[in-house]
Design a protein around this motif. Structure first.
Motif, PDB file in Angstrom:
ATOM      1  N   TYR A   1      -5.399  -1.102   5.016  1.00 44.06           N
ATOM      2  CA  TYR A   1      -4.816  -2.315   4.466  1.00 44.06           C
ATOM      3  C   TYR A   1      -5.583  -2.758   3.229  1.00 44.06           C
ATOM      4  O   TYR A   1      -6.805  -2.646   3.191  1.00 44.06           O
TER       5      TYR A   1
ATOM      6  N   LEU B   1      -5.285   6.168  -2.117  1.00 45.37           N
ATOM      7  CA  LEU B   1      -4.409   5.075  -1.754  1.00 45.37           C
ATOM      8  C   LEU B   1      -4.246   4.115  -2.931  1.00 45.37           C
ATOM      9  O   LEU B   1      -5.179   3.924  -3.705  1.00 45.37           O
TER      10      LEU B   1
ATOM     11  N   GLY C   1      -0.782   6.997   1.747  1.00 44.11           N
ATOM     12  CA  GLY C   1      -1.260   7.520   3.013  1.00 44.11           C
ATOM     13  C   GLY C   1      -0.521   8.788   3.403  1.00 44.11           C
ATOM     14  O   GLY C   1       0.460   9.180   2.774  1.00 44.11           O
TER      15      GLY C   1
ATOM     16  N   GLU D   1       0.829  -1.195   0.000  1.00 40.94           N
ATOM     17  CA  GLU D   1       0.000   0.000   0.000  1.00 40.94           C
ATOM     18  C   GLU D   1       0.867   1.250   0.000  1.00 40.94           C
ATOM     19  O   GLU D   1       1.970   1.254   0.547  1.00 40.94           O
ATOM     20  N   SER D   2       0.346   2.303  -0.590  1.00 39.08           N
ATOM     21  CA  SER D   2       1.019   3.600  -0.585  1.00 39.08           C
ATOM     22  C   SER D   2      -0.034   4.691  -0.711  1.00 39.08           C
ATOM     23  O   SER D   2      -1.198   4.422  -1.013  1.00 39.08           O
TER      24      SER D   2
ATOM     25  N   VAL E   1      -4.869   2.902  10.076  1.00 40.84           N
ATOM     26  CA  VAL E   1      -3.991   2.236   9.125  1.00 40.84           C
ATOM     27  C   VAL E   1      -4.891   1.514   8.128  1.00 40.84           C
ATOM     28  O   VAL E   1      -5.790   0.772   8.523  1.00 40.84           O
TER      29      VAL E   1
ATOM     30  N   THR F   1      -0.935   1.283   5.269  1.00 37.06           N
ATOM     31  CA  THR F   1      -0.444   2.647   5.124  1.00 37.06           C
ATOM     32  C   THR F   1      -1.258   3.538   6.063  1.00 37.06           C
ATOM     33  O   THR F   1      -2.480   3.409   6.159  1.00 37.06           O
ATOM     34  N   GLN F   2      -0.565   4.448   6.741  1.00 32.08           N
ATOM     35  CA  GLN F   2      -1.223   5.273   7.754  1.00 32.08           C
ATOM     36  C   GLN F   2      -1.925   6.463   7.104  1.00 32.08           C
ATOM     37  O   GLN F   2      -1.342   7.170   6.291  1.00 32.08           O
TER      38      GLN F   2
ATOM     39  N   CYS G   1      -2.621   0.122  -3.962  1.00 33.90           N
ATOM     40  CA  CYS G   1      -2.157  -1.180  -3.488  1.00 33.90           C
ATOM     41  C   CYS G   1      -1.603  -1.919  -4.696  1.00 33.90           C
ATOM     42  O   CYS G   1      -2.367  -2.360  -5.568  1.00 33.90           O
TER      43      CYS G   1
END
Length: 124
Positions: free
Chosen positions: A97, A20, A9, A6-7, A95, A118-119, A22
């Motif tokens: 997912y 986001l 955030g 994941e990216s 977070v 990812t937060q 994935c």
């Protein structure tokens, strides 16, 4: 070995937006063979379902708390799933997912693969 990464955030103000991503990888792994979903876990709370999308994008399911503000999409050619989040609220802080599963219904309770998360932090 299957990886979901994941990216996207980050920190955003209430009312803002984030998208986001994935990205899936693995020698023979293709998200086209799976329903995909997004989940989130806030501090002190259990992980909860956010959204899911069928293999061909025909069916999409959303949790009530995010309906109308969040859109899940996928690009099978890129082996990537997306979550567009608009009108973010502080209670969306968690977070996030992504996961792969059998179909848009069963993925809510049974997942074959998970990402690391990812937060997302929404400030008031």
């Amino acid at each position: 070995q299957v990886q979901l990464v994941e990216s996207g955030g980050g920190l955003v103000q209430a009312g803002g937006s984030l998208k986001l991503s994935c990205a899936a990888s693995g020698r023979t792994f293709s998200i086209s063979n799976y329903a995909m979903g997004w989940f989130r876990q806030a501090p002190g709370k259990e992980r909860e379902f956010v959204a899911s999308i069928s293999r061909s994008s025909v069916n999409r399911n959303y949790a009530g708390a995010v309906t109308g503000r969040i859109t899940i999409s996928r690009d099978n050619a890129k082996n990537t799933v997306y979550l567009q989040m608009n009108s973010l609220k502080p209670e969306d802080t968690a977070v996030y997912y992504c996961a792969a599963g059998a179909d848009t219904v069963r993925i809510v309770t049974t997942q074959d693969y998970w990402g690391q998360g990812t937060q997302v932090t929404v400030s008031s």
